[in-house]
Design an enzyme around this catalytic site. Sequence first.
Site, mmCIF file in Angstrom:
data_model
loop_
_atom_site.group_PDB
_atom_site.id
_atom_site.type_symbol
_atom_site.label_atom_id
_atom_site.label_comp_id
_atom_site.label_asym_id
_atom_site.label_seq_id
_atom_site.Cartn_x
_atom_site.Cartn_y
_atom_site.Cartn_z
ATOM 1 N N ALA A 20 22.931 37.118 31.053
ATOM 2 C CA ALA A 20 23.413 38.428 31.705
ATOM 3 C C ALA A 20 22.330 39.260 32.072
ATOM 4 C CB ALA A 20 24.560 38.954 30.945
ATOM 5 N N GLY A 22 19.127 40.004 35.093
ATOM 6 C CA GLY A 22 19.192 39.754 36.571
ATOM 7 C C GLY A 22 19.446 38.667 37.118
ATOM 8 N N ALA A 23 18.866 37.647 36.632
ATOM 9 C CA ALA A 23 19.113 36.302 37.428
ATOM 10 C C ALA A 23 20.464 35.764 37.003
ATOM 11 C CB ALA A 23 17.947 35.316 36.787
ATOM 12 N N PHE A 123 0.656 47.922 43.594
ATOM 13 C CA PHE A 123 0.755 47.099 42.267
ATOM 14 C C PHE A 123 -0.348 45.987 42.379
ATOM 15 C CE2 PHE A 123 3.565 46.677 38.739
ATOM 16 C CZ PHE A 123 4.350 47.777 38.546
ATOM 17 N N GLN A 243 1.386 34.649 30.487
ATOM 18 C CA GLN A 243 0.628 35.807 31.052
ATOM 19 C C GLN A 243 0.575 36.797 29.890
ATOM 20 O OE1 GLN A 243 2.614 38.944 34.008
ATOM 21 N NE2 GLN A 243 0.779 37.764 35.220
ATOM 22 N N HIS A 245 -0.278 40.880 29.553
ATOM 23 C CA HIS A 245 -0.505 42.069 30.489
ATOM 24 C C HIS A 245 -1.675 42.899 29.719
ATOM 25 C CE1 HIS A 245 0.582 45.777 32.409
ATOM 26 N NE2 HIS A 245 1.512 45.114 33.150
ATOM 27 N N LEU A 255 4.967 47.944 26.556
ATOM 28 C CA LEU A 255 4.461 47.780 27.741
ATOM 29 C C LEU A 255 4.254 49.303 28.420
ATOM 30 C CD1 LEU A 255 3.299 45.525 29.847
ATOM 31 C CD2 LEU A 255 5.401 46.260 30.935
ATOM 32 N N GLU A 258 2.382 48.430 34.927
ATOM 33 C CA GLU A 258 1.326 48.707 35.762
ATOM 34 C C GLU A 258 1.475 49.587 36.906
ATOM 35 O OE1 GLU A 258 0.273 44.493 36.910
ATOM 36 O OE2 GLU A 258 -0.119 45.076 38.823
ATOM 37 N N ARG A 289 -3.333 40.320 36.663
ATOM 38 C CA ARG A 289 -3.181 40.811 35.304
ATOM 39 C C ARG A 289 -4.106 39.785 34.469
ATOM 40 N NH1 ARG A 289 3.486 41.526 35.105
ATOM 41 N NH2 ARG A 289 3.393 43.703 35.893
ATOM 42 N N HIS A 356 3.435 38.706 27.825
ATOM 43 C CA HIS A 356 4.354 39.331 28.617
ATOM 44 C C HIS A 356 5.295 38.369 29.263
ATOM 45 C CE1 HIS A 356 5.853 42.437 31.237
ATOM 46 N NE2 HIS A 356 5.432 42.007 32.258
ATOM 47 N N ARG A 397 1.629 35.415 37.444
ATOM 48 C CA ARG A 397 2.586 36.168 38.279
ATOM 49 C C ARG A 397 2.215 37.247 38.545
ATOM 50 N NH1 ARG A 397 6.254 40.047 37.292
ATOM 51 N NH2 ARG A 397 6.380 39.840 34.853
ATOM 52 N N SER A 402 8.454 39.272 39.393
ATOM 53 C CA SER A 402 9.789 38.623 38.573
ATOM 54 C C SER A 402 11.128 39.042 39.006
ATOM 55 C CB SER A 402 9.598 38.854 37.256
ATOM 56 O OG SER A 402 10.691 38.471 36.375
#
Length: 584
Positions: A20, A22-23, A123, A243, A245, A255, A258, A289, A356, A397, A402
């Site tokens: 549940a 975002g995707a 970014f 990745q 970060h 985090l 960025e 990154r 990350h 990425r 993302s």
Amino acid sequence: MASEARPENYHKHDVIVVGAGGAGLMAAVQLAGHADVAVISKLYPSRSHTGAAQGGICAALGNLEEDHWEWHMFDTVKGGDYLTDQDAAEVLAREAVDAIIELEHMGLPFSRTPDGKIAQRRFGGHTRNYGEGPVMRSCYAADRTGHMILQTLYQQGIKHSVNFFDEFQVLDILFNEGVCCGVVAYAIRTGEIHTFHGKAVIFATGGFGRVYSVTSNAMALTGDGVAIPWRRGIPLEDMEMFQFHPTGIYKLGILLSEAARGEGGIVRNSEEEAFAKRYAPTLADLAPRDMMSRFIYQEIKEGRGAGPNKDYVYLDLRHIPYDVQEAKLPDITEFIRVYLGVDPTKELSPIQPTAHYAMGGLPTDVDGRVLVDDRTALPGFYAAGECACVSVHGANRLGTNSLVDLVVFGRRAGKHALDFVRHADLVPLPANPEGFARDQVERLLSRGAGVSEKAGEIRQTLQVEMFDKASVVRNEQGLKEMHGILLDLQHRYQRVAIDDHTRTYNTDLLEAIELGYMLDCAECIVAGALARQESRGAHYREDYPERDDVNWLKHTLVWKTSGGLRHGSRPVSITRFQPKERKY
Ligand SMILES: Cc1cc2nc3c(=O)[nH]c(=O)nc-3n(C[C@H](O)[C@H](O)[C@H](O)COP(=O)(O)OP(=O)(O)OC[C@H]3O[C@@H](n4cnc5c(N)ncnc54)[C@H](O)[C@@H]3O)c2cc1C
């Protein structure tokens, strides 16, 4: 064959979405009202990691300066060190614009320009006119962009009567007659096993940064949705591409987005030199990154790290006025004050690269259909978001890509699944559908403490050793050592026992199960990293420091078989941009 679960523990829906974030929510919202959709989540939906995303979501809206989707596509391909599938990058860049407008219409409270348009900022790796200089492409809601996306989508899910199964942890996926037909889940509140039977299943379970000791990822990101299908014979793609970060809080990994550099933040070494421009003259601190993390590694290696152990560098926000920090970076500056005890308007913040984002995962096509080899989709099984590998991020990425991946490919998976279930028949469940999940739980609950291994100890060794041997810079010796350590940990894992034998909210049990997924993910990362004898994007081999397009311009696939790992590959889709050297 019917489920052996008690009738109240058997659920039938057209589409079952696992996750549940975002995707998952974006996929569910497409289906709601048109099909019967269930969303299963081990976390309460609004606790999903999407809610932690700070910096932004990019789309070439061109609200503040000229921008085009082709430029965004190019940056995504180049940022991914040309391992990006260009058909997927084109879909991402083209549909991003529309997806942002859709979110806006759902009520997402974006930050605004004075004339009321969606505000945008710079970014890393996002450029104008194919690399000429930075461009303002990232839409944001202060530094709480993911939080706003998650809340907005969850509200839409509630509004459209999606069936939510909160705090149900999926333990197995079901296939029958070559079709995906459901999942088996553990109800965290009651300890009972439930079976979910459907015509299609969409996995959107997020990443697995928890395999590393220093990570930006939430505790729940243990790779369940990657490992569960893998154990059932589905391959994983590009798992070596993990990745780091550049700006995690020193030692904690939390985090510092960025967005801080997008708003002008600068990374400095112990001599307070702004060293990024020495390595990347055009983009300096806004280089991608993978590169920034390696620049930091290099500075530390050459003795210009700060602190008693010379093992960190600094993020400098001192020149950004207090009111700008408060308006645009309120959470980040709060983290700095709380976790570092540093005043970002006056002092430097100690940082180090932090694990990350997983570029690799379940291989899918641009409609989210999961592939079982280099081209064949498995009917009824979809994946989207961080657990999937479309592969739109290639070997690295770009920041803000993302969140847009979640909404673009979550939406596509939802739409394709809707079309699929309109025509597909419900396939019966396989024999004894709950058997595997039930055995796994009962084995752990019944194992005596006498011959036991502690999950926590295995986990800690795994995380520390992975951070040491399979992170920003890798070599054959370290990876081979890691491979040996993993064999030993896998062996010890077979004897893990837990202290809590109750059925209600047994986190001891679930963490032991999750450790198994983390070990599987780590095994695939290390196997892929050993196999790929080149340096590309986030995968840097100091013994093979050059990119090798002749032998390695391809995706890796890895299967679990009874005889051990089987390796394969998949071609990279190249449509508009021929691979070139990456300069920033
Ligand atoms: C601190 C941080 C900041 C970030 N900032 C940005 C940013 O500014 N911009 C950007 O583009 N990206 C950013 N990212 C990356 C981005 O947020 C994630 O890649 C993305 O949110 C992943 O979304 P998802 O929907 O794939 O999964 P998640 O949001 O991680 O959700 C996973 C879901 O799966 C469920 N789940 C997992 N396993 C199971 C199971 N076994 N059974 C049932 N449910 C399960 C969980 O309950 C959860 O609901 C950031 C990431 C982090 C960690």
